[in-house]
Design a protein around this motif. Structure first.
Motif, short mmCIF file in Angstrom:
data_model
loop_
_atom_site.label_atom_id
_atom_site.label_comp_id
_atom_site.label_asym_id
_atom_site.label_seq_id
_atom_site.Cartn_x
_atom_site.Cartn_y
_atom_site.Cartn_z
N HIS A 11 0.88 -1.18 0.00
CA HIS A 11 0.00 0.00 0.00
C HIS A 11 0.90 1.22 0.00
CE1 HIS A 11 -2.57 3.18 1.82
NE2 HIS A 11 -3.46 2.63 1.01
N LEU A 12 0.97 1.90 -1.14
CA LEU A 12 1.95 2.97 -1.32
C LEU A 12 1.74 4.12 -0.33
CD1 LEU A 12 2.01 3.04 -5.22
CD2 LEU A 12 3.77 2.13 -3.69
N GLY A 13 2.86 4.63 0.15
CA GLY A 13 2.85 5.70 1.13
C GLY A 13 4.06 5.54 2.03
N GLU A 14 4.67 6.65 2.42
CA GLU A 14 5.87 6.59 3.25
C GLU A 14 6.13 7.95 3.88
OE1 GLU A 14 9.37 6.77 0.14
OE2 GLU A 14 7.65 5.72 -0.70
N ASP A 15 7.09 7.98 4.78
CA ASP A 15 7.53 9.23 5.40
C ASP A 15 6.39 10.05 5.98
OD1 ASP A 15 10.27 9.22 5.44
OD2 ASP A 15 10.49 10.05 3.43
N VAL A 59 5.67 -3.68 3.83
CA VAL A 59 5.37 -2.51 4.66
C VAL A 59 6.61 -1.66 4.83
CG1 VAL A 59 4.58 -1.74 6.93
CG2 VAL A 59 3.59 -3.80 5.91
N LYS A 60 6.49 -0.38 4.56
CA LYS A 60 7.57 0.57 4.82
C LYS A 60 7.38 1.16 6.22
CE LYS A 60 9.02 1.94 0.20
NZ LYS A 60 8.50 0.75 -0.47
N LEU A 61 8.41 1.08 7.03
CA LEU A 61 8.29 1.52 8.41
C LEU A 61 8.06 3.02 8.55
CD1 LEU A 61 10.97 -0.76 10.11
CD2 LEU A 61 8.47 -0.89 10.34
N THR A 62 8.53 3.81 7.57
CA THR A 62 8.27 5.25 7.68
C THR A 62 6.78 5.54 7.48
OG1 THR A 62 8.70 5.75 5.34
CG2 THR A 62 10.57 5.87 6.88
N ALA A 63 6.06 4.64 6.80
CA ALA A 63 4.60 4.80 6.67
C ALA A 63 3.91 4.52 7.99
CB ALA A 63 4.06 3.88 5.59
N THR A 119 2.01 -13.47 5.28
CA THR A 119 3.27 -13.01 5.85
C THR A 119 3.43 -11.51 5.64
OG1 THR A 119 4.41 -13.57 3.79
CG2 THR A 119 4.46 -15.21 5.57
N LEU A 120 4.36 -10.94 6.37
CA LEU A 120 4.69 -9.51 6.26
C LEU A 120 6.19 -9.39 6.02
CD1 LEU A 120 3.46 -6.54 8.39
CD2 LEU A 120 5.92 -6.94 8.18
N THR A 121 6.55 -8.51 5.10
CA THR A 121 7.96 -8.22 4.84
C THR A 121 8.21 -6.73 5.04
OG1 THR A 121 8.09 -10.01 3.21
CG2 THR A 121 9.82 -8.32 3.13
N LEU A 122 9.21 -6.41 5.84
CA LEU A 122 9.59 -5.02 6.06
C LEU A 122 10.39 -4.55 4.86
CD1 LEU A 122 10.62 -5.19 9.83
CD2 LEU A 122 8.42 -4.50 8.85
N ASP A 123 9.91 -3.51 4.21
CA ASP A 123 10.43 -3.09 2.92
C ASP A 123 11.64 -2.16 3.06
OD1 ASP A 123 10.48 -3.08 0.17
OD2 ASP A 123 8.37 -2.52 -0.05
N ALA A 124 12.38 -2.03 1.95
CA ALA A 124 13.58 -1.19 1.91
C ALA A 124 13.21 0.29 1.86
CB ALA A 124 14.42 -1.55 0.69
N SER A 157 8.90 7.94 15.75
CA SER A 157 9.36 7.13 16.87
C SER A 157 9.56 5.70 16.41
CB SER A 157 8.31 7.17 18.00
OG SER A 157 8.42 6.07 18.87
N GLU A 158 10.71 5.11 16.77
CA GLU A 158 10.96 3.72 16.44
C GLU A 158 9.96 2.81 17.14
OE1 GLU A 158 14.58 0.47 16.87
OE2 GLU A 158 15.09 2.55 16.34
N GLN A 159 9.62 3.15 18.39
CA GLN A 159 8.66 2.34 19.13
C GLN A 159 7.28 2.38 18.48
OE1 GLN A 159 9.42 0.37 21.91
NE2 GLN A 159 7.39 -0.46 21.45
N LEU A 160 6.88 3.54 17.98
CA LEU A 160 5.60 3.65 17.30
C LEU A 160 5.56 2.76 16.07
CD1 LEU A 160 2.83 5.04 16.84
CD2 LEU A 160 4.06 6.82 15.57
N ALA A 161 6.62 2.79 15.28
CA ALA A 161 6.68 1.95 14.08
C ALA A 161 6.66 0.47 14.45
CB ALA A 161 7.94 2.28 13.28
N LEU A 162 7.37 0.10 15.50
CA LEU A 162 7.39 -1.29 15.96
C LEU A 162 5.99 -1.72 16.39
CD1 LEU A 162 8.66 -3.93 16.94
CD2 LEU A 162 9.31 -2.74 19.05
N ASP A 163 5.33 -0.91 17.19
CA ASP A 163 3.99 -1.27 17.67
C ASP A 163 3.02 -1.42 16.51
OD1 ASP A 163 4.94 -1.17 20.25
OD2 ASP A 163 4.16 0.85 20.67
#
Length: 293
Positions: free
Chosen positions: A55-59, A88-92, A119-124, A98-104
């Motif tokens: 699902h496109l979107g980031e930052d 999934v892009k973590l900046t999205a 499955t889920l893959t953390l994207d580049a 917050s790193e904790q927010l992205a983790l949660d």
């Protein structure tokens, strides 16, 4: 130099306005970004292909946007067949906040995905997110062993990353970003990719070989045979709309072939990075524009 220019353009709001408002551009984008994700997934599945949906979107820069991304993925999971993957892009998910927010937020998606056989893959992403990417991946793997992560071959520590990811699902790609110490020539990146392949194929994890390069596909296939991997012990991945006949050929030969399917309105950065990843694609996209004009 062209790669640097294209990546700079991918971050330009002015360029985005120009490109995004062109009717010709929108017509071409539909070939590479799914406008109806349900229909696209059904068609690919019917042809014997697996999918990884982005699902496109980031930052994102506020918690409301991050929560919106989570809800979009949770809704998406209900539309995907068993055996699918979501990228999934973590900046999205709020990594810039917050790193904790992205983790949660990633954990929330992981839990829902696991309950559906997905499955889920953390994207580049950009090089400054790599440390957090692997930290979050390591934490998630404790409760969700199947969560995957991307390694980008253009980064000089990519081989060592692969060694440290023993037993994990690893998507290996060339990379569509830049880094101060990153490899810049095609030959350097290809050599790094091949070195990473040797580590992953010899390991106990699940390699996901994300490339359209015929030579690297042959190398991956040969290494799988040498290491005694069954066809179910690794997979190839290619982008939606790119080399579809090759995708079907690999699937017909018994390989696990997964198509990376992006969808959503925030397609501009994705498209520009695809051009930057292999600037020769400029001619390919130009021909597409002309053929549609």
């Amino acid at each position: 130099m062209l790669r640097q220019v294209l990546l700079a353009v991918s971050r330009s709001e002015r360029a985005q306005r120009v490109v995004s408002t062109s009717p010709l551009t929108r017509d071409v984008v539909r070939r590479y970004v799914a406008d109806d994700i349900g229909r696209a997934v059904d068609e690919l599945t019917r042809r014997g292909l697996l999918v990884s949906v982005d699902h496109l979107g980031e930052d994102v820069h506020d918690r409301t946007q991050a929560e919106g991304a989570v809800q979009a993925y949770l809704a998406l999971l209900g539309r995907l067949p068993d055996g699918s993957d979501v990228s999934v892009k973590l900046t999205a998910l709020g990594l810039r906040l917050s790193e904790q927010l992205a983790l949660d937020n990633a954990a929330t998606i992981c839990e829902s995905a696991a309950s559906r056989g997905i499955t889920l893959t953390l994207d580049a992403e950009e090089h400054d997110t790599v440390a957090a990417l692997h930290s979050i991946h390591a934490t998630l793997r404790k409760e969700h062993p199947s969560v995957g992560v991307v390694v980008q071959a253009y980064l000089p520590d990519s081989v060592e990353r692969c060694r440290r990811l023993e037993g994990a699902r690893v998507r290996l790609c060339k990379g569509a970003y830049t880094a101060p110490d990153g490899y810049t020539s095609a030959a350097e990146i290809d050599r790094s990719f091949a070195r990473c392949l040797r580590v992953l194929m010899a390991g106990t994890g699940y390699p996901m070989v994300a490339t359209h390069d015929p030579r690297l596909i042959r190398i991956a296939s040969a290494l799988a045979v040498l290491e005694g991997r069954e066809p179910t012990g690794f997979e190839f991945q290619m982008l939606y709309g790119v080399r579809p006949h090759e995708q079907e050929r690999l699937a017909a030969e018994g390989a696990r072939m997964r198509v990376y399917v992006p969808f959503g309105s925030d397609w501009y950065p994705y498209l520009m990075r695809r051009l930057a990843e292999r600037p020769a694609n400029l001619a390919f996209f130009a021909r597409s524009l002309l053929s549609r004009g």
